[in-house]
Design an enzyme around this catalytic site. Structure first.
Site, short mmCIF file in Angstrom:
data_model
loop_
_atom_site.label_atom_id
_atom_site.label_comp_id
_atom_site.label_asym_id
_atom_site.label_seq_id
_atom_site.Cartn_x
_atom_site.Cartn_y
_atom_site.Cartn_z
N SER A 106 12.48 -34.19 86.32
CA SER A 106 13.18 -34.39 87.59
C SER A 106 13.70 -33.08 88.12
CB SER A 106 14.40 -35.27 87.37
OG SER A 106 14.00 -36.55 87.05
N HIS A 133 21.28 -38.03 91.21
CA HIS A 133 19.98 -37.39 91.01
C HIS A 133 19.52 -36.60 92.24
CE1 HIS A 133 15.62 -37.81 89.83
NE2 HIS A 133 16.18 -37.47 88.69
N ASP A 169 14.68 -39.69 96.98
CA ASP A 169 15.44 -39.98 95.77
C ASP A 169 16.52 -41.03 96.04
OD1 ASP A 169 16.96 -39.42 93.21
OD2 ASP A 169 15.40 -37.89 93.10
#
Ligand SMILES: *[C@@H]1O[C@H](CO)[C@@H](O)[C@H](O)[C@H]1NC(C)=O
Ligand SMILES: *[C@@H]1O[C@H](CO)[C@@H](O)[C@H](O)[C@H]1NC(C)=O
Ligand SMILES: *[C@@H]1O[C@H](CO)[C@@H](O)[C@H](O)[C@H]1NC(C)=O
Ligand SMILES: *[C@@H]1O[C@H](CO)[C@@H](O)[C@H](O)[C@H]1NC(C)=O
Ligand SMILES: [Ca+2]
Ligand SMILES: [Ca+2]
Ligand SMILES: [Ca+2]
Length: 640
Positions: free
Chosen positions: A386, A210, A169
């Site tokens: 996600s 994220h 990520d």
């Protein structure tokens, strides 16, 4: 007499399962004033008449036996239990009555209604009670019981010990106090800036949060008074920073996917081609090779586990146009919201294997996914598919702790067999059963992951037999397609029977298709297996107005036919949807079958899990299994 008694017991059980009659009774052995009454001759009217004569509200004919009726009381079942003895005696004395069974009352919890204290899991982490995806008691207007069932896995002692999950990520805040202890620095790397420190790059808007949020879902520490608890809270998490540079390259992807495959067990990816509803793209050469190497050589040959978010393109996109999500080597995970419905950003496709959870649809600030955030913070607002993929990675870590011998294919089989429909609800696509009775949905795959079910089955699991690949057939001539006149093609196959690569029990099926059209987005393609299972290989993508490229040898994949016998006729239907007239040319359809020759579950505990299989198909399946055993025995004997 014995027969009747047995019969009676069975009926009692059926009755109590079918009707929620009794409430508020905890002890065993309490008699209710519900009666199973067998009449010598009984029409419905006569039974109702009789029931009223005896002071019941009425009677209902039961479908599972001759002359059987349910006599139910007028009063609330809690009260007036004293009267039941009289009722019974009077009924027994009535000449019209053949038999009377008074119903015993016993405790049955309404599925899904739970209290956190039921779990005697006492975490002091402040966000733990907000993590409805771990234990859903109805927080944030959610549906109780709709969760990953991690409590059961934890209680069995599985928390991810000894398993490393890499988050591919935008980096991980590895200094975060809820992550630091579980951070695996040796297995981490930064491919965005080529150094061993995958720390997220600072921006004012915390754009690079994220990876940190995903890491917390998997590996946040438990009982440390900080944020929440990871699904596999004793697992190790590695950071692979690879999303934070102006462009992605094949080298960065391939390097990430093949980073330390003997140390990292599970790779979680919540990225892919742009979800704009018009992109058709997938892994390039190096990345494909890296994935193939990963599943073949990773984890000492048992195979790296790649978990992939199915995409955030919503109904405008189709995840079969995303070559990462639709790859056979990845486990593609979709998401449900906290009341079991689909999220607005969910993409559907036939290659999705299962689902986990993301946020709630209501703008409830507590309905998001609670996890760690940048700079030592916590958040309640992580969302999207996600958020769904790392939850799955965490569940797989629990399964790997239960049985480190699981191969990448074992993990997919376990996912298929133990995922549950639960309360998942898709307004567009119905839940269906495939040819061997496995229940699936076009959007949710085989349902929501069940960590408890998965570790229990994993513990007893025997590695599935060798995998074979068979080209079942190929249509190479060109065929015109136009609006209002869909193209229907068939391939009849013996699935390479008689050859070394005979595939008798399906895992993945690929339809490699070359097609062009005046508007790619209006194309839709369905494929039906010999056992009658229809897969939507491509649905309409209203924003895709490509008129040039089409699909060039694109491998559309379906998991819906898992376990089926592929021999027979496969049917492909290609058509257009939308108002404007379109035309196109199909140039190739090649059908590729992947699976095993011998029955994958003969030695498995799966027999105990047959409730998952349709009752009507159960016997057939048993027969098939037996035949397969016989065949393999014969071939063994003939070799001697
Ligand atoms: C959490 O974020 C806020 C800004 O929203 C910041 O002021 C605070 O210092 C952060 N907390 C920690 C522990 O760093
Ligand atoms: C894993 O495999 C090893 C060697 O084949 C075996 O001894 C062990 O019992 C297996 N473990 C499980 C949990 O099946
Ligand atoms: C599709 O392919 C055919 C045959 O190769 C070609 O004649 C046609 O122009 C193409 N159509 C489009 C829309 O590209
Ligand atoms: C494919 O299946 C979908 C859903 O059942 C249906 O709406 C569509 O018309 C089918 N398309 C073709 C080409 O048969
Ligand atoms: Ca760095
Ligand atoms: Ca914590
Ligand atoms: Ca997509």
């Amino acid at each position: 007499m014995l027969g009747l008694l047995k019969y009676g017991t069975t009926i009692v059980l059926i009755l109590l399962n079918a009707l929620v009659l009794i409430t508020g009774i905890e002890e065993e052995g309490i008699l209710t004033n519900h009666f199973l009454v067998q009449l010598h001759e009984g029409t419905n009217e006569k039974a109702q008449q009789l029931a009223k004569e005896h002071g019941f509200e009425s009677a209902r004919k039961l479908s599972f036996g001759e002359g059987l009726f349910h006599f139910y009381p007028r009063d609330s079942p809690k009260n007036r239990r004293k009267r039941s003895l009289k009722h019974r005696q009077r009924l027994e004395e009535d000449r019209r009555v053949k038999n009377v069974f008074q119903q015993e009352g016993f405790g049955r919890q309404k599925r899904g209604y739970r209290d956190l204290s039921d779990f005697d899991i006492n975490m002091n982490d402040p966000l733990f009670t907000k993590q409805w995806y771990l234990i859903n008691t109805g927080q944030a207007d959610g549906t109780p019981g709709l969760d990953l069932n991690v409590a059961e896995a934890w209680k069995l002692g599985y928390t991810g010990k000894g398993v490393t999950i890499a988050i591919m990520d935008d980096g991980i805040d590895y200094l975060h106090p809820d992550l630091a202890a579980n951070y695996n620095a040796e297995a981490s790397y930064d491919f965005s800036s080529n150094d061993p420190y995958p720390y997220p790059r600072y921006t004012d808007d915390w754009f690079n949060s994220h990876g940190t949020r995903c890491a917390g879902e998997v590996s946040a520490a438990a009982n440390d008074n900080i944020c929440g608890v990871g699904v596999a809270y004793n697992s190790k998490v590695a950071g692979i920073r690879m999303l934070d540079q102006p462009f992605m390259t094949d080298i960065i992807e391939a390097s990430s996917i093949s980073h330390m495959p003997q140390v990292i067990d599970i790779y979680s990816a919540s990225w892919g081609p742009t979800d704009d509803g018009k992109t058709v793209d997938g892994p390039r050469e190096l990345t494909l090779q890296a994935m193939a190497d990963g599943v073949n050589k990773g984890r000492g040959g048992k195979g790296s586990i790649y978990v992939w978010a199915s995409g955030d393109g919503g109904s405008y996109d189709d995840c079969n146009c995303d070559g990462y999500a639709s790859s056979m080597w990845t486990i593609s995970i979709n998401s449900a919201i906290n009341d079991g419905r689909t999220a607005l950003y969910d993409e559907s496709c036939s290659s999705t294997l299962a689902s986990t959870f993301s946020n709630g649809r209501k703008r409830n600030p507590e309905a998001g996914v609670a996890t760690t955030d940048l700079y030592g913070n916590c958040t309640l607002r992580h969302s999207g598919t996600s958020a769904a993929a790392p939850e799955a990675a965490g569940v797989f870590a629990l399964a790997l702790e239960a049985n480190p011998n699981l191969t990448w294919r074992d993990m997919q089989h376990l996912t298929v067999l133990t995922s549950k429909r639960n309360k998942l609800h898709d307004e567009v696509h119905q839940w269906r059963r495939n040819g061997v009775g496995l229940e699936f949905n076009h959007l949710f795959g085989y349902g929501v992951l069940d960590a408890g079910g998965m570790v229990k089955m994993a513990k007893e699991w025997k590695t599935v037999p060798e995998r074979f690949h068979c080209v079942a057939g190929s249509v190479q001539e060109t065929h015109q397609i136009q609006s209002g006149d869909k193209l229907v093609l068939a391939i009849t196959t013996d699935a390479c029977q008689g050859k070394e690569n005979f595939v008798r029990y399906l895992e993945h099926v690929q339809a490699v298709i070359t097609v062009n059209s005046s508007r790619r987005g209006d194309l839709n393609i369905n494929m039906t297996s010999p056992m009658g299972t229809k897969s939507i290989l491509l649905s309409r993508r209203p924003r895709d107005d490509d008129a040039k490229v089409g699909f060039d040898k694109w491998p559309f994949m379906t998991t819906h036919t898992w376990g089926e016998d592929p021999r027979g006729t496969w049917v492909l239907e290609v058509g257009f949807q939308g108002e404007v007239q379109q035309k196109g040319v199909l140039k190739e359809w090649t059908l590729m079958l992947h699976g095993t020759q011998s029955a994958p579950y003969i030695d498995q505990v799966v027999r105990d899990y047959q409730s998952k299989l349709a009752m009507s198909k159960k016997e057939e399946l048993e027969e098939e299994l037996d035949e397969a055993v016989e065949r393999s025995l014969k071939s063994l004997l003939s070799k001697n």
